[in-house]
Design a protein around this motif. Structure first.
Motif, short mmCIF file in Angstrom:
data_model
loop_
_atom_site.label_atom_id
_atom_site.label_comp_id
_atom_site.label_asym_id
_atom_site.label_seq_id
_atom_site.Cartn_x
_atom_site.Cartn_y
_atom_site.Cartn_z
N SER A 13 -2.42 -33.66 -23.97
CA SER A 13 -2.17 -34.01 -22.56
C SER A 13 -3.48 -34.06 -21.78
N HIS A 14 -4.44 -33.22 -22.17
CA HIS A 14 -5.77 -33.24 -21.53
C HIS A 14 -6.45 -34.59 -21.77
N PHE A 15 -6.18 -35.17 -22.92
CA PHE A 15 -6.75 -36.48 -23.23
C PHE A 15 -5.98 -37.61 -22.55
N LEU A 16 -4.67 -37.51 -22.49
CA LEU A 16 -3.86 -38.62 -22.01
C LEU A 16 -3.82 -38.74 -20.49
N PHE A 17 -3.83 -37.63 -19.77
CA PHE A 17 -3.71 -37.71 -18.32
C PHE A 17 -4.85 -38.45 -17.64
N PRO A 18 -6.10 -38.32 -18.10
CA PRO A 18 -7.17 -39.09 -17.43
C PRO A 18 -7.08 -40.61 -17.63
N LEU A 19 -6.39 -41.06 -18.67
CA LEU A 19 -6.34 -42.50 -18.95
C LEU A 19 -5.72 -43.33 -17.83
N GLY A 22 -7.99 -44.22 -14.89
CA GLY A 22 -9.18 -45.02 -15.12
C GLY A 22 -10.35 -44.35 -15.81
N GLU A 23 -10.21 -43.12 -16.25
CA GLU A 23 -11.32 -42.47 -16.95
C GLU A 23 -11.53 -43.13 -18.31
N GLN A 24 -12.78 -43.31 -18.69
CA GLN A 24 -13.09 -43.96 -19.96
C GLN A 24 -13.21 -42.98 -21.11
N PHE A 25 -13.56 -41.75 -20.82
CA PHE A 25 -13.71 -40.78 -21.89
C PHE A 25 -13.49 -39.37 -21.36
#
Length: 145
Positions: A13-19, A22-25
């Motif tokens: 979820s830490h990886f998916l929520f920024p997507l 607009g976060e790229q990484f």
């Protein structure tokens, strides 16, 4: 059994929520990444910040107030930095000045910003979200009929 599952769920979820915003990484600081191997499946690139063995030992002793023997035991319990560096996609040489290290990090940031690798993850996330949404709609229709 449940604890590792919750950890993986939190990391994913830490990886998916920024997507969606607009976060790229996303950057994770995982000191024992190679030793445990458990999180390698979720990373796209590995960056290792490395220095000489002597510098590593001195910094550890100073930072953690350890004796030389304690610091050596701790360092020897991990994979050698040279091995981590050879496995990594990107290496940051931390042997020189802080300005030099900062420049390497800035260069890495620029290269990550121009990369389009995040679109693959966004596409996969969109596909998974679409399938889950479709399943929820189907379950709702089945329950209502």
């Amino acid at each position: 059994p449940l604890r590792p599952f919750c950890l993986y769920l939190a990391l994913i979820s830490h990886f998916l929520f920024p997507l969606p915003v607009g976060e790229q990484f996303v950057i994770l600081d995982v000191p024992l990444l190679y030793e445990t191997g458990k999180l390698l499946f979720i990373v796209n690139r590995v960056v290792v910040v490395w220095c000489s063995a002597e510098q590593q030992l001195c910094r550890l002793m100073a930072r953690n107030n350890l004796s030389e023997d304690e610091a050596k035991r701790r360092v020897n319990s991990q994979l050698p930095l040279d091995e981590k560096r050879s496995r990594a996609d990107i290496g940051i040489d931390n042997n020189r000045s802080i300005e030099d290290t900062r420049q390497q990090v800035d260069d890495l940031y620029v290269s990550l910003r121009v990369s389009r690798a995040h679109w693959k993850l966004r596409g996969a996330a969109l596909l998974v979200a679409s399938v889950l949404f479709g399943c929820l709609i189907w379950i709702g229709l089945v329950l209502l009929s």
